[in-house]
Motif scaffolding. Sequence first.
Motif, PDB file in Angstrom:
ATOM      1  N   SER A 143     -16.101 -61.256 -31.490  1.00  0.00           N
ATOM      2  CA  SER A 143     -17.230 -62.114 -31.180  1.00  0.00           C
ATOM      3  C   SER A 143     -17.759 -61.790 -29.791  1.00  0.00           C
ATOM      4  O   SER A 143     -17.273 -60.880 -29.112  1.00  0.00           O
ATOM      5  CB  SER A 143     -16.806 -63.588 -31.250  1.00  0.00           C
ATOM      6  OG  SER A 143     -15.778 -63.841 -30.306  1.00  0.00           O
ATOM      7  N   GLN A 144     -18.767 -62.555 -29.355  1.00  0.00           N
ATOM      8  CA  GLN A 144     -19.318 -62.370 -28.030  1.00  0.00           C
ATOM      9  C   GLN A 144     -19.546 -63.734 -27.382  1.00  0.00           C
ATOM     10  O   GLN A 144     -19.629 -64.750 -28.064  1.00  0.00           O
ATOM     11  CB  GLN A 144     -20.624 -61.573 -28.052  1.00  0.00           C
ATOM     12  CG  GLN A 144     -21.647 -62.001 -29.068  1.00  0.00           C
ATOM     13  CD  GLN A 144     -21.461 -61.323 -30.401  1.00  0.00           C
ATOM     14  OE1 GLN A 144     -20.973 -60.211 -30.464  1.00  0.00           O
ATOM     15  NE2 GLN A 144     -21.835 -61.997 -31.463  1.00  0.00           N
ATOM     16  N   ARG A 145     -19.622 -63.750 -26.076  1.00  0.00           N
ATOM     17  CA  ARG A 145     -19.839 -64.967 -25.309  1.00  0.00           C
ATOM     18  C   ARG A 145     -21.035 -64.726 -24.408  1.00  0.00           C
ATOM     19  O   ARG A 145     -21.250 -63.621 -23.923  1.00  0.00           O
ATOM     20  CB  ARG A 145     -18.607 -65.294 -24.460  1.00  0.00           C
ATOM     21  CG  ARG A 145     -17.338 -65.425 -25.253  1.00  0.00           C
ATOM     22  CD  ARG A 145     -16.100 -65.374 -24.373  1.00  0.00           C
ATOM     23  NE  ARG A 145     -16.115 -66.457 -23.376  1.00  0.00           N
ATOM     24  CZ  ARG A 145     -15.973 -66.250 -22.072  1.00  0.00           C
ATOM     25  NH1 ARG A 145     -15.852 -65.018 -21.599  1.00  0.00           N
ATOM     26  NH2 ARG A 145     -15.963 -67.275 -21.235  1.00  0.00           N
ATOM     27  N   GLY A 146     -21.818 -65.773 -24.176  1.00  0.00           N
ATOM     28  CA  GLY A 146     -22.932 -65.599 -23.275  1.00  0.00           C
ATOM     29  C   GLY A 146     -24.030 -66.621 -23.475  1.00  0.00           C
ATOM     30  O   GLY A 146     -23.782 -67.749 -23.898  1.00  0.00           O
ATOM     31  N   VAL A 147     -25.251 -66.192 -23.182  1.00  0.00           N
ATOM     32  CA  VAL A 147     -26.415 -67.078 -23.157  1.00  0.00           C
ATOM     33  C   VAL A 147     -27.489 -66.525 -24.083  1.00  0.00           C
ATOM     34  O   VAL A 147     -27.740 -65.315 -24.109  1.00  0.00           O
ATOM     35  CB  VAL A 147     -26.966 -67.196 -21.723  1.00  0.00           C
ATOM     36  CG1 VAL A 147     -28.229 -68.046 -21.693  1.00  0.00           C
ATOM     37  CG2 VAL A 147     -25.908 -67.775 -20.789  1.00  0.00           C
ATOM     38  N   SER A 148     -28.131 -67.423 -24.832  1.00  0.00           N
ATOM     39  CA  SER A 148     -29.236 -67.044 -25.710  1.00  0.00           C
ATOM     40  C   SER A 148     -30.439 -67.920 -25.381  1.00  0.00           C
ATOM     41  O   SER A 148     -30.335 -69.148 -25.379  1.00  0.00           O
ATOM     42  CB  SER A 148     -28.842 -67.225 -27.183  1.00  0.00           C
ATOM     43  OG  SER A 148     -29.905 -66.849 -28.039  1.00  0.00           O
ATOM     44  N   ILE A 149     -31.575 -67.268 -25.107  1.00  0.00           N
ATOM     45  CA  ILE A 149     -32.801 -67.976 -24.717  1.00  0.00           C
ATOM     46  C   ILE A 149     -33.916 -67.565 -25.668  1.00  0.00           C
ATOM     47  O   ILE A 149     -34.117 -66.378 -25.915  1.00  0.00           O
ATOM     48  CB  ILE A 149     -33.215 -67.615 -23.281  1.00  0.00           C
ATOM     49  CG1 ILE A 149     -32.053 -67.840 -22.307  1.00  0.00           C
ATOM     50  CG2 ILE A 149     -34.449 -68.407 -22.849  1.00  0.00           C
ATOM     51  CD1 ILE A 149     -32.226 -67.099 -20.999  1.00  0.00           C
ATOM     52  N   THR A 150     -34.641 -68.534 -26.195  1.00  0.00           N
ATOM     53  CA  THR A 150     -35.796 -68.242 -27.036  1.00  0.00           C
ATOM     54  C   THR A 150     -37.053 -68.814 -26.396  1.00  0.00           C
ATOM     55  O   THR A 150     -37.083 -69.985 -26.017  1.00  0.00           O
ATOM     56  CB  THR A 150     -35.633 -68.841 -28.442  1.00  0.00           C
ATOM     57  OG1 THR A 150     -34.471 -68.289 -29.056  1.00  0.00           O
ATOM     58  CG2 THR A 150     -36.850 -68.520 -29.309  1.00  0.00           C
ATOM     59  N   GLU A 151     -38.067 -67.975 -26.264  1.00  0.00           N
ATOM     60  CA  GLU A 151     -39.368 -68.378 -25.734  1.00  0.00           C
ATOM     61  C   GLU A 151     -40.398 -68.271 -26.852  1.00  0.00           C
ATOM     62  O   GLU A 151     -40.341 -67.369 -27.684  1.00  0.00           O
ATOM     63  CB  GLU A 151     -39.782 -67.478 -24.567  1.00  0.00           C
ATOM     64  CG  GLU A 151     -38.855 -67.537 -23.366  1.00  0.00           C
ATOM     65  CD  GLU A 151     -39.036 -68.802 -22.563  1.00  0.00           C
ATOM     66  OE1 GLU A 151     -40.117 -69.425 -22.662  1.00  0.00           O
ATOM     67  OE2 GLU A 151     -38.102 -69.182 -21.823  1.00  0.00           O
ATOM     68  N   HIS A 152     -41.344 -69.218 -26.871  1.00  0.00           N
ATOM     69  CA  HIS A 152     -42.399 -69.243 -27.875  1.00  0.00           C
ATOM     70  C   HIS A 152     -43.722 -68.969 -27.184  1.00  0.00           C
ATOM     71  O   HIS A 152     -44.046 -69.607 -26.188  1.00  0.00           O
ATOM     72  CB  HIS A 152     -42.421 -70.609 -28.563  1.00  0.00           C
ATOM     73  CG  HIS A 152     -43.387 -70.700 -29.694  1.00  0.00           C
ATOM     74  ND1 HIS A 152     -43.803 -71.905 -30.222  1.00  0.00           N
ATOM     75  CD2 HIS A 152     -44.034 -69.742 -30.405  1.00  0.00           C
ATOM     76  CE1 HIS A 152     -44.649 -71.678 -31.213  1.00  0.00           C
ATOM     77  NE2 HIS A 152     -44.804 -70.380 -31.335  1.00  0.00           N
ATOM     78  N   GLY A 153     -44.473 -68.023 -27.699  1.00  0.00           N
ATOM     79  CA  GLY A 153     -45.770 -67.696 -27.120  1.00  0.00           C
ATOM     80  C   GLY A 153     -46.878 -67.758 -28.150  1.00  0.00           C
ATOM     81  O   GLY A 153     -46.646 -67.607 -29.352  1.00  0.00           O
ATOM     82  N   TYR A 160     -45.583 -66.155 -31.624  1.00  0.00           N
ATOM     83  CA  TYR A 160     -44.451 -65.239 -31.730  1.00  0.00           C
ATOM     84  C   TYR A 160     -43.269 -65.839 -30.986  1.00  0.00           C
ATOM     85  O   TYR A 160     -43.399 -66.773 -30.192  1.00  0.00           O
ATOM     86  CB  TYR A 160     -44.797 -63.863 -31.145  1.00  0.00           C
ATOM     87  CG  TYR A 160     -45.192 -63.907 -29.690  1.00  0.00           C
ATOM     88  CD1 TYR A 160     -44.235 -63.818 -28.685  1.00  0.00           C
ATOM     89  CD2 TYR A 160     -46.523 -64.048 -29.326  1.00  0.00           C
ATOM     90  CE1 TYR A 160     -44.603 -63.886 -27.353  1.00  0.00           C
ATOM     91  CE2 TYR A 160     -46.901 -64.093 -27.990  1.00  0.00           C
ATOM     92  CZ  TYR A 160     -45.923 -64.010 -27.013  1.00  0.00           C
ATOM     93  OH  TYR A 160     -46.292 -64.081 -25.681  1.00  0.00           O
ATOM     94  N   TYR A 161     -42.097 -65.278 -31.266  1.00  0.00           N
ATOM     95  CA  TYR A 161     -40.870 -65.723 -30.630  1.00  0.00           C
ATOM     96  C   TYR A 161     -40.195 -64.541 -29.946  1.00  0.00           C
ATOM     97  O   TYR A 161     -40.036 -63.475 -30.534  1.00  0.00           O
ATOM     98  CB  TYR A 161     -39.917 -66.340 -31.655  1.00  0.00           C
ATOM     99  CG  TYR A 161     -40.387 -67.676 -32.172  1.00  0.00           C
ATOM    100  CD1 TYR A 161     -39.950 -68.853 -31.586  1.00  0.00           C
ATOM    101  CD2 TYR A 161     -41.279 -67.756 -33.241  1.00  0.00           C
ATOM    102  CE1 TYR A 161     -40.386 -70.089 -32.047  1.00  0.00           C
ATOM    103  CE2 TYR A 161     -41.716 -68.978 -33.702  1.00  0.00           C
ATOM    104  CZ  TYR A 161     -41.264 -70.147 -33.110  1.00  0.00           C
ATOM    105  OH  TYR A 161     -41.713 -71.360 -33.575  1.00  0.00           O
ATOM    106  N   LEU A 162     -39.802 -64.767 -28.709  1.00  0.00           N
ATOM    107  CA  LEU A 162     -39.087 -63.758 -27.924  1.00  0.00           C
ATOM    108  C   LEU A 162     -37.725 -64.330 -27.585  1.00  0.00           C
ATOM    109  O   LEU A 162     -37.621 -65.385 -26.966  1.00  0.00           O
ATOM    110  CB  LEU A 162     -39.854 -63.427 -26.646  1.00  0.00           C
ATOM    111  CG  LEU A 162     -39.176 -62.434 -25.705  1.00  0.00           C
ATOM    112  CD1 LEU A 162     -39.273 -61.016 -26.281  1.00  0.00           C
ATOM    113  CD2 LEU A 162     -39.801 -62.476 -24.312  1.00  0.00           C
ATOM    114  N   THR A 163     -36.684 -63.655 -28.010  1.00  0.00           N
ATOM    115  CA  THR A 163     -35.324 -64.112 -27.726  1.00  0.00           C
ATOM    116  C   THR A 163     -34.620 -63.104 -26.838  1.00  0.00           C
ATOM    117  O   THR A 163     -34.674 -61.899 -27.087  1.00  0.00           O
ATOM    118  CB  THR A 163     -34.526 -64.317 -29.016  1.00  0.00           C
ATOM    119  OG1 THR A 163     -35.055 -65.436 -29.725  1.00  0.00           O
ATOM    120  CG2 THR A 163     -33.068 -64.600 -28.724  1.00  0.00           C
ATOM    121  N   VAL A 164     -33.972 -63.603 -25.809  1.00  0.00           N
ATOM    122  CA  VAL A 164     -33.192 -62.777 -24.897  1.00  0.00           C
ATOM    123  C   VAL A 164     -31.757 -63.272 -24.916  1.00  0.00           C
ATOM    124  O   VAL A 164     -31.490 -64.437 -24.588  1.00  0.00           O
ATOM    125  CB  VAL A 164     -33.759 -62.822 -23.465  1.00  0.00           C
ATOM    126  CG1 VAL A 164     -32.861 -62.048 -22.508  1.00  0.00           C
ATOM    127  CG2 VAL A 164     -35.174 -62.257 -23.433  1.00  0.00           C
TER     128      VAL A 164
END
Length: 268
Positions: A143-153, A160-164
């Motif tokens: 698995s992985q650990r961390g942060v997921s961010i989704t921006e909507h434009g 559209y959706y941009l996920t980092v």
Amino acid sequence: MDEQTLAREFTAAVRTEPPLGFDPDEVVTRVARRRHRRRAILLACAGVVVAAAAAAVAIPGPEVQAPPASPAVSPRIKPSAGERLWPPGNGDVPQPTDARISARAPQLADHLEAVLRKTMPPADRIRRDTVNSGHYGGIMPTSQRGVSITEHGGPEESGYYLTVDVYVPTNPVKRFRPLELCAEMKIQISPSTTCRYADVDTGGILMTTEEDTTDREGTLQHGISATYFRADGTYVLVSLGGTVGVIRPLPLTAEELATLARDPGLTL
């Protein structure tokens, strides 16, 4: 089930082992919760099933200062065939604490939005969709650990959706070659998937992918992603997709996503 959400979860699972067993009910439950909370991010892919563990919504922890940005030195980037093994070394990657990851989540989201405000047209009206942090699973065994961010434009109903995603794989990490990941994406996501690779300095890898698939409403969608596998064993995945049932040009190219993925501020 939202096919595009599943596609993003697959792309985030950067392992070379074949799919293992999982509980389909857990997958359905997780996706249903995300859909109820907000419209899920799209990556234009149908029918990919993954075992993805629910992520904990980021809770602000003790103030943690962001790591200092690296000096503005252009990395050496050389096109490759995707044969470099990652991560470097023996697959043992330093692990940040859960408190560190939780504290970094809102900081990363603020940094991302500051960057997007400088690069995206004002008419796109970038706004934050979700910020999550925690442990994530995928179709591969680790698995992985961390942060997921989704921006909507763009417009609310047709944007559209941009996920980092900023992740560190959990130890022990199974080393892999990006070309192997691409081969799995062609099977699991779409035969139309195209991948490009570049070796970055010593140990880093840049991988960009594009694919055309039909969403659940029968609309042909185009998805783009860029992943920067860093030499320190962490990685950044930037994914861009549209809205189900809506044909709309995407505002960024694969090269622009790759530039965003290499932003020195996107670190845990």
